[in-house]
Design an enzyme around this catalytic site. Structure first.
Site, PDB file in Angstrom:
ATOM      1  N   HIS A 250      11.603  -4.228   4.828  1.00 34.14           N
ATOM      2  CA  HIS A 250      13.044  -4.381   4.650  1.00 34.14           C
ATOM      3  C   HIS A 250      13.855  -3.439   5.539  1.00 34.14           C
ATOM      4  O   HIS A 250      15.053  -3.618   5.699  1.00 34.14           O
ATOM      5  CB  HIS A 250      13.438  -4.216   3.173  1.00 34.14           C
ATOM      6  CG  HIS A 250      13.412  -2.812   2.660  1.00 34.14           C
ATOM      7  ND1 HIS A 250      12.343  -2.283   1.973  1.00 34.14           N
ATOM      8  CD2 HIS A 250      14.340  -1.836   2.695  1.00 34.14           C
ATOM      9  CE1 HIS A 250      12.615  -1.046   1.609  1.00 34.14           C
ATOM     10  NE2 HIS A 250      13.828  -0.741   2.041  1.00 34.14           N
ATOM     11  N   ASP A 283       5.982  -5.651   1.635  1.00 31.35           N
ATOM     12  CA  ASP A 283       7.066  -4.811   2.144  1.00 31.35           C
ATOM     13  C   ASP A 283       6.539  -3.753   3.122  1.00 31.35           C
ATOM     14  O   ASP A 283       6.904  -2.580   3.063  1.00 31.35           O
ATOM     15  CB  ASP A 283       7.842  -4.136   1.009  1.00 31.35           C
ATOM     16  CG  ASP A 283       9.178  -3.572   1.496  1.00 31.35           C
ATOM     17  OD1 ASP A 283       9.649  -4.002   2.559  1.00 31.35           O
ATOM     18  OD2 ASP A 283       9.742  -2.692   0.809  1.00 31.35           O
ATOM     19  N   SER A 365      13.588   4.837   2.904  1.00 34.82           N
ATOM     20  CA  SER A 365      12.627   3.736   2.936  1.00 34.82           C
ATOM     21  C   SER A 365      11.774   3.771   4.199  1.00 34.82           C
ATOM     22  O   SER A 365      12.281   3.920   5.308  1.00 34.82           O
ATOM     23  CB  SER A 365      13.351   2.393   2.872  1.00 34.82           C
ATOM     24  OG  SER A 365      13.721   2.088   1.561  1.00 34.82           O
TER      25      SER A 365
END
Length: 522
Positions: A250, A283, A365
């Site tokens: 992402h 992910d 992230s």
């Protein structure tokens, strides 16, 4: 568990402290004039960091028991997984995924999770004093001996606060010098010196500072921009000496098709990068520096299976765009089933996550979660959010519940992406009813032909499972929902043989099941 965001009231700027007016004359009769008292000054709170940071996924852990509205009719397609990251909970924001849950529990492809429009939103504005101006406290007297007119508006206010601070500092300095001078002339200096203070402060290599110093040169801040100008900021780390960078899908999803990617090291050097492969369901993504520098130092990889609750953790990343940020904490839980969306594609990712209380925020992230030795045990991917970022909206921050993809799983995915550019998913080929209000993963009984609900040639079909069976354990661990089952399946590899326990008519049965495979995201 609520996904609604709690706000925090915007800080109010303090009123300017009152200061005695300047004396009418500096040559009053004989008596010394009193000095104006120094007034405490409070500086305005700093404004939030500008927008543009990659929004760390904000998700709730999967509930132990499905709730009403847990999903809609089961999806008959074999290659679909439950849609919606909320699974019947309250509607979330950011990357929660807001659509209803729906899909298959094949342990296959991700479903949908619609992110909020315009993510990430602009940061809240903080009231600021406007205008300039001069005069105010400490201003010179006019020709007639009277103070100049008081300026109107807030420009005079801010000028007064700044000047008052300078005056207070000047007075304090003068008084301090006078006291020291009298002390030196009388009883001697009151300063105490530590003669044995070491010249250089040496930090152990195993200290947090030492581990961070060793890891930071191998951590990069990733900037992703799509062709339409959308994008954000995330984190990644050096995976090998060939210039491969490991991060979250992402983080780079917005730039995967025709966008631009760059990676900036802790020394400020920036390099262009390209996507080697992406695994949306896991992910995980792998990038490659186009012109990698010599002497890259990959971060050492640990063993996430050997991690224990209570072990120390160190998270490194760029929260809200603040590169090279280091935070610490512990492993607060293991094998936490988590589902999240990337906020753009409307599809879900699943992980059996490491939970940590190390501060993780949007922008962390893709960054490494290190253990107490400095080895990577996970990829920081998502956070639980209890607020809406405060000040009337925006990105939420850390509340001490962050989730990382275990590095053992991420390594397997990365190797597949580097070799073939495609992810490989283990599957059992059944469709799970996400509306079932049961403690387990129930195989759907309607919504599609029987041979689509359970593929007779698939792993589950060959093991004897049928529509209506309730899967309660997988690999010796309890299963409390369809999403939990998917996150468990994806911790294995295709071809692995795993024990599966299911109930039929209230009677438990345990079988060995050999996992199948599916290549690519659908």
């Amino acid at each position: 568990m609520s996904n609604e965001n709690e706000g925090t009231a915007a800080p109010q700027h303090p009123a300017a402290p009152s200061v005695p007016p300047a004396p009418a004359s500096e040559t009053q009769a004989g008596a010394p004039q009193p000095q104006p008292a120094s007034a405490p000054v409070q500086q305005p709170a700093s404004a939030p960091v500008p927008p543009g940071t990659e929004p760390t996924q904000q998700i709730p852990p999967v509930p132990a028991h499905p709730a009403p509205g847990y999903g809609q009719a089961p999806n008959p397609a074999y290659d679909q997984a439950p849609q919606g990251a909320d699974y019947g909970q309250n509607q979330g924001q950011g990357h929660y995924g807001q659509g209803p849950a729906q899909g298959s529990a094949y342990g296959q492809g991700p479903g949908s999770a619609h992110g909020a429009d315009g993510w990430p939103p602009p940061p809240p504005t903080v009231p600021a004093y406007s205008g300039g101006g001069h005069g105010g406290w400490g201003a010179p007297l006019g020709a007639d001996g009277t103070p100049p007119p008081k300026p109107k508006g807030k420009g005079g206010l801010i000028a007064g606060i700044l000047v008052a601070a300078l005056l207070a500092g000047g007075i304090g300095g003068a008084v301090g010098y006078w006291a020291a001078d009298r002390s030196n002339n009388g009883t001697g200096s009151t300063t105490i010196s530590a003669g044995n203070t070491p010249k250089d402060l040496k930090r152990e290599a195993g200290s947090i500072a030492g581990l961070a110093s060793g890891a930071l040169p191998s951590v990069v801040t990733i900037e992703a921009s799509a062709g339409d100008g959308d994008g954000g900021t995330g984190t990644g780390f050096v995976y090998d000496q060939q210039g491969h960078i490991l991060t979250n899908n992402h983080v780079v999803a917005s730039a995967a098709n025709g966008g631009k990617l760059s990676a900036t090291f802790s020394d400020g050097k920036k390099y262009e990068a390209e996507v080697v492969g992406r695994a949306q369901g896991y992910d995980v993504a792998v990038l490659k520096l186009k012109n990698p520098p010599a002497g890259l130092k990959p971060l050492p990889l640990g063993d996430s299976e050997k991690v224990a609750v209570g072990d120390s953790t160190i998270a490194i990343g760029a929260p809200f765009g603040l590169s090279n940020t280091v935070t610490t904490g512990i492993v607060s839980a293991k094998n936490r089933p988590v589902a999240s969306g990337d906020g753009s594609s409307g599809k879900n990712s699943y992980m059996s996550a490491l939970q940590t209380d190390a501060s993780i925020n949007p922008g962390n992230s893709g960054g490494p979660l290190l253990d107490g030795r400095g080895a990577v045990i996970g990829i920081n991917s998502a956070i639980q959010s209890a607020g809406n970022g405060g000040f009337g909206g925006g990105q939420a921050g850390s509340i001490g519940l962050g989730f990382a993809i275990p590095i053992n799983q991420a390594k397997n995915v990365a190797e597949s992406l580097i070799k073939t550019g495609q992810p490989v998913y283990p599957v059992i080929l059944v469709s799970v009813d996400l509306q079932a209000k049961v403690a387990g993963a129930k195989i759907s009984e309607q919504g599609a032909p029987v041979n689509e609900l359970v593929d007779p040639n698939g792993p589950a079909g060959k093991a004897g499972l049928k529509p209506g069976d309730l899967i309660t354990e997988f690999g010796g661990k309890p299963v409390d929902s369809g999403p939990t089952l998917i996150s468990m399946i994806w911790t294995y590899k295709p071809g692995d043989t795993v024990k599966l326990t299911y109930q039929r008519g209230g009677k438990p049965n345990t079988v060995d099941i050999t996992l199948g495979s599916r290549v690519g995201d659908k």
